[in-house]
Design an enzyme around this catalytic site. Structure first.
Site, PDB file in Angstrom:
ATOM      1  NE  ARG A  24      -1.632   2.604   2.679  1.00 53.61           N
ATOM      2  CZ  ARG A  24      -1.198   3.796   3.058  1.00 53.61           C
ATOM      3  NH1 ARG A  24      -1.040   4.782   2.177  1.00 53.61           N
ATOM      4  NH2 ARG A  24      -0.873   4.032   4.328  1.00 53.61           N
ATOM      5  CG  HIS A  97      -4.995   2.754   3.628  1.00 55.25           C
ATOM      6  ND1 HIS A  97      -4.766   3.870   2.870  1.00 55.25           N
ATOM      7  CD2 HIS A  97      -4.729   3.124   4.907  1.00 55.25           C
ATOM      8  CE1 HIS A  97      -4.359   4.863   3.635  1.00 55.25           C
ATOM      9  NE2 HIS A  97      -4.335   4.440   4.884  1.00 55.25           N
ATOM     10  NE  ARG A 159      -5.559   2.547  10.893  1.00 54.12           N
ATOM     11  CZ  ARG A 159      -4.827   2.961   9.851  1.00 54.12           C
ATOM     12  NH1 ARG A 159      -3.583   2.569   9.723  1.00 54.12           N
ATOM     13  NH2 ARG A 159      -5.340   3.741   8.907  1.00 54.12           N
ATOM     14  CB  SER A 161      -5.289   6.692  10.834  1.00 53.71           C
ATOM     15  OG  SER A 161      -4.376   5.747  11.288  1.00 53.71           O
ATOM     16  CB  THR A 192       0.774  12.342   7.502  1.00 54.63           C
ATOM     17  OG1 THR A 192      -0.199  11.598   8.236  1.00 54.63           O
ATOM     18  CG2 THR A 192       0.446  12.334   6.026  1.00 54.63           C
ATOM     19  CG  HIS A 220       1.956   5.181   8.825  1.00 58.07           C
ATOM     20  ND1 HIS A 220       1.635   4.117   8.003  1.00 58.07           N
ATOM     21  CD2 HIS A 220       2.362   6.175   8.002  1.00 58.07           C
ATOM     22  CE1 HIS A 220       1.833   4.461   6.737  1.00 58.07           C
ATOM     23  NE2 HIS A 220       2.279   5.709   6.713  1.00 58.07           N
ATOM     24  CG  HIS A 222       5.554   9.178   6.130  1.00 62.36           C
ATOM     25  ND1 HIS A 222       5.840   8.724   4.866  1.00 62.36           N
ATOM     26  CD2 HIS A 222       4.283   8.787   6.402  1.00 62.36           C
ATOM     27  CE1 HIS A 222       4.776   8.106   4.381  1.00 62.36           C
ATOM     28  NE2 HIS A 222       3.809   8.118   5.288  1.00 62.36           N
ATOM     29  CG  HIS A 316      38.183  -0.141   7.550  1.00 63.79           C
ATOM     30  ND1 HIS A 316      36.922   0.228   7.940  1.00 63.79           N
ATOM     31  CD2 HIS A 316      38.977   0.917   7.838  1.00 63.79           C
ATOM     32  CE1 HIS A 316      36.951   1.463   8.439  1.00 63.79           C
ATOM     33  NE2 HIS A 316      38.196   1.895   8.385  1.00 63.79           N
TER      34      HIS A 316
HETATM   35  C1  HCA Z   1      -1.657   8.007   2.977  1.00 63.07           C
HETATM   36  C2  HCA Z   1      -1.291   8.712   4.256  1.00 63.07           C
HETATM   37  C3  HCA Z   1      -0.826   7.802   5.350  1.00 63.07           C
HETATM   38  C4  HCA Z   1      -1.954   7.041   6.009  1.00 63.07           C
HETATM   39  C5  HCA Z   1      -1.547   6.347   7.291  1.00 63.07           C
HETATM   40  C6  HCA Z   1      -2.652   5.636   8.002  1.00 63.07           C
HETATM   41  C7  HCA Z   1      -0.120   8.689   6.394  1.00 63.07           C
HETATM   42  O1  HCA Z   1      -0.779   7.661   2.192  1.00 63.07           O
HETATM   43  O2  HCA Z   1      -2.849   7.811   2.756  1.00 63.07           O
HETATM   44  O3  HCA Z   1      -3.626   5.217   7.366  1.00 63.07           O
HETATM   45  O4  HCA Z   1      -2.539   5.476   9.239  1.00 63.07           O
HETATM   46  O5  HCA Z   1       1.093   8.656   6.468  1.00 63.07           O
HETATM   47  O6  HCA Z   1      -0.835   9.415   7.069  1.00 63.07           O
HETATM   48  O7  HCA Z   1       0.132   6.883   4.843  1.00 63.07           O
END
Ligand code: HCA
Length: 443
Positions: A24, A97, A159, A161, A192, A220, A222, A316
Site C-alpha cells: 500500500r 486501507h 482501525r 487514523s 504523515t 506509522h 514517515h 579495514h
Molecule cells: C496516505 C497517508 C498515510 C496514512 C496512514 C494511516 C499517512 O498515504 O494515505 O492510514 O494510518 O502517512 O498518514 O500513509
C-alpha cells in the site's frame, strides 16, 4: 465470510505486531518511477506476500480494491496466496486501507478483507486544503460509517487514523477519537509528513494509552527528517503494539520505518519479546527480494544489508581478515547476512593484494613482491572503466609485469578458500567458500 476461528476476536496479538504496508504505502514510493517500473506486478505482490507470511507477519495492508480494477484483482490473488499458507503458517489478516466512505468499505468487504484501516485527515492542513471538512463533520461521518460497519460486520478488525495526527492539536485529536473509540480495535497515529521526534512520540503514545486503555495503538512514521526508525522504536518502547512498516522502508516520499531495521534494533536492545514470532534469519533475504522487485540493490543505509559487511579501505580490509569484529559490531548472521565482502579498489593496501593473489588466485607470491605490485596497482587502478574490473587490473600486473606463476593446488583444497573478494568471479552458490570470521555477538 471468514470462519469464526480466524476472526480477529479470537486472535491474541503478540508483543509487537508488524503491519506491513509494502503493497500500500510502499507502492506509493517514487522509486518505482525512478527505476521505470511504476507498479508491482501481480507476481511481485504474490511473492512479497508469501515472503512476509513466511517471515511471520500477521497483518498486511493493501489498497482498498476500489483504487483500480488491477488492485481489486490483485487483492483476490493475494488472498489465494494467504489461504494457501494457512495450514503451514496460521492466519494472516489482510487489511484494506479505506477512506471513511461507503464505496471504499463495500469494495473491501466484497474482496474479503479481514479488517479495515480507516483514515481521514484531522490536521488543519488536511481540513482546509484536502477534504475541506471541519472536525464536527469528520466526527459525524466517521462515527456513522464505522459504527455501521462494526454492527454489520462484527468479524472485521477496525482501525481509525487521524491522518497527520502529529500536526493535529491533541485536544482536537481526542475530540475525534473519543467519538470513534467505542467502535474500533486500534487507533493509528500517523506522522504523515515526518515532523515527529522521539520525545513527542513518547508523550503522544502515553497520552493515548491513558485515555484509551482498551484500544490498541498503531504507529506509522514517515522519514522526512530521517527519524522514522527512532520514532518507531520510541513508540514500541512506550507501549505501542502495532507498527506499520515496509520492506526497505519504501513509502511515499522518503518512506517509513523499515521492518527489518526495526526488528534488528529491537533485538540489539534485547527487546526479545517484541521480535518473538519473526523469522529474523529471513531479514536479509526478504530485503534482497524487495530490492530485486525495485530493480536496485539493498540500499547502503539499510541496517540489514551486505554493505554493513563490506570493506573497501586497506586498513579495514587488513583488520577484518584477522577478525571481522574490528569493523563489524553486530550479529548480522542472525539476520541472514551470512557473507562478508572485501572490494578491491583504489583504497586497498598490500595486505589484501597479497591475500587476493595468493589465497584466491593461487599465485606464488611473497610479501615483498605483494608490496611492489600494490604500488603499481594503486597507480593503475584509477584508470578503471566499466570494461575492466580491479581484479583484472591486478591480475594483469601480476602476470604480465611480475611474471607470477600459479601454485598447483588440488581441487579439494581450493573450494574452501574463496570468499567474495573477487566480484567478477563470485561463487555461484552464495554459501560457497569460507566466510570471514563472524562478528562477535555485540551483547
Ligand atoms: C496516505 C497517508 C498515510 C496514512 C496512514 C494511516 C499517512 O498515504 O494515505 O492510514 O494510518 O502517512 O498518514 O500513509
Amino acid at each position: 465470510m471468514i470462519p469464526e476461528k480466524f476472526s480477529f476476536r479470537n486472535y491474541q496479538p503478540r508483543a509487537l505486531e508488524i503491519v506491513d504496508t509494502t503493497l500500500r504505502d510502499g507502492q506509493q514510493t517514487s522509486l518505482l518511477h525512478d527505476h521505470h517500473k511504476y507498479f508491482f506486478t501481480r507476481t511481485d505482490k504474490e511473492e512479497i506476500v508469501r515472503a512476509l507470511i513466511i517471515y511471520g507477519v500477521k497483518f498486511i495492508e493493501l489498497f482498498a480494491p476500489i483504487v483500480s480494477p488491477q488492485e481489486r484483482d490483485d487483492f483476490a490473488a493475494i488472498r489465494d496466496v494467504r489461504d494457501g499458507l494457512i495450514t503451514q503458517k496460521g492466519y494472516t489478516f489482510l487489511l484494506a486501507h479505506v477512506r471513511c466512505h461507503p464505496r471504499d468499505v463495500e469494495s473491501a468487504v466484497e474482496a474479503g478483507a479481514d479488517g479495515l484501516n480507516f483514515y481521514i485527515g484531522t490536521s488543519e492542513q488536511s481540513r482546509h486544503f484536502n477534504h475541506g471538512k471541519e472536525l464536527d463533520e469528520i466526527i459525524t461521518n466517521s462515527t456513522k460509517i464505522i459504527e455501521e460497519v462494526r454492527r454489520n460486520y462484527p468479524h472485521l478488525t477496525l482501525r481509525f487514523s487521524g491522518e497527520d495526527a502529529f500536526r493535529t492539536r491533541p485536544e482536537e485529536l481526542f475530540h475525534v477519537y473519543d467519538a470513534v473509540a467505542p467502535h474500533v480495535d486500534r487507533f493509528g497515529t500517523p506522522d504523515t509528513v515526518g515532523v515527529a521526534m522521539p520525545p513527542s512520540v513518547a508523550k503522544r503514545v502515553q497520552s493515548l494509552r491513558e485515555r484509551y486503555p482498551n484500544v490498541d495503538l498503531e504507529g506509522h512514521f514517515h522519514d522526512d527528517r530521517g527519524f522514522s526508525l527512532y520514532n518507531a522504536l520510541e513508540a514500541v518502547r512506550s507501549g505501542m503494539r502495532f507498527m506499520d512498516t515496509t520492506l526497505l522502508g519504501i513509502a511515499e516520499r522518503s518512506g517509513i520505518t523499515s521492518m527489518t531495521a526495526l526488528l534488528f534494533n529491537l533485538y540489539l536492545d534485547r527487546e526479545y519479546d517484541k521480535v518473538e514470532g519473526y523469522n529474523l534469519r529471513g531479514s536479509y533475504p526478504i530485503n534482497v527480494l524487495a530490492a530485486d522487485k525495485l530493480r536496485m540493490l539493498v540500499p547502503s543505509k539499510e541496517p540489514v544489508s551486505l554493505t554493513n559487511r563490506t570493506h573497501t579501505a586497506g586498513v579495514h580490509q587488513n583488520a577484518v581478515l584477522h577478525n571481522s569484529s574490528v569493523y563489524e559490531a553486530h550479529p548480522f548472521d542472525l539476520f541472514g547476512v551470512s557473507e562478508s565482502e572485501i572490494l578491491l579498489g583504489p583504497l586497498s593496501g598490500w595486505n589484501i593484494v597479497h591475500y587476493f593473489l595468493k589465497e584466491i588466485r593461487y599465485y606464488q607470491i611473497d610479501e615483498a613482491t605483494a608490496k611492489e605490485i600494490a604500488k603499481v596497482f594503486k597507480e593503475r587502478v584509477y584508470q578503471l572503466s566499466p570494461d575492466i574490473s580491479p581484479e583484472q587490473v591486478l591480475i594483469n600486473i601480476a602476470e604480465k609485469e611480475f611474471n607470477l606463476a600459479k601454485l598447483e593446488l588440488p581441487e579439494t583444497a581450493r573450494v574452501q578458500i574463496v570468499q567474495r573478494l573477487d566480484s567478477s568471479t563470485r561463487p555461484t552458490s552464495l554459501t560457497a567458500g569460507i566466510q570471514l570470521p563472524k562478528a562477535v555477538d555485540a551483547k
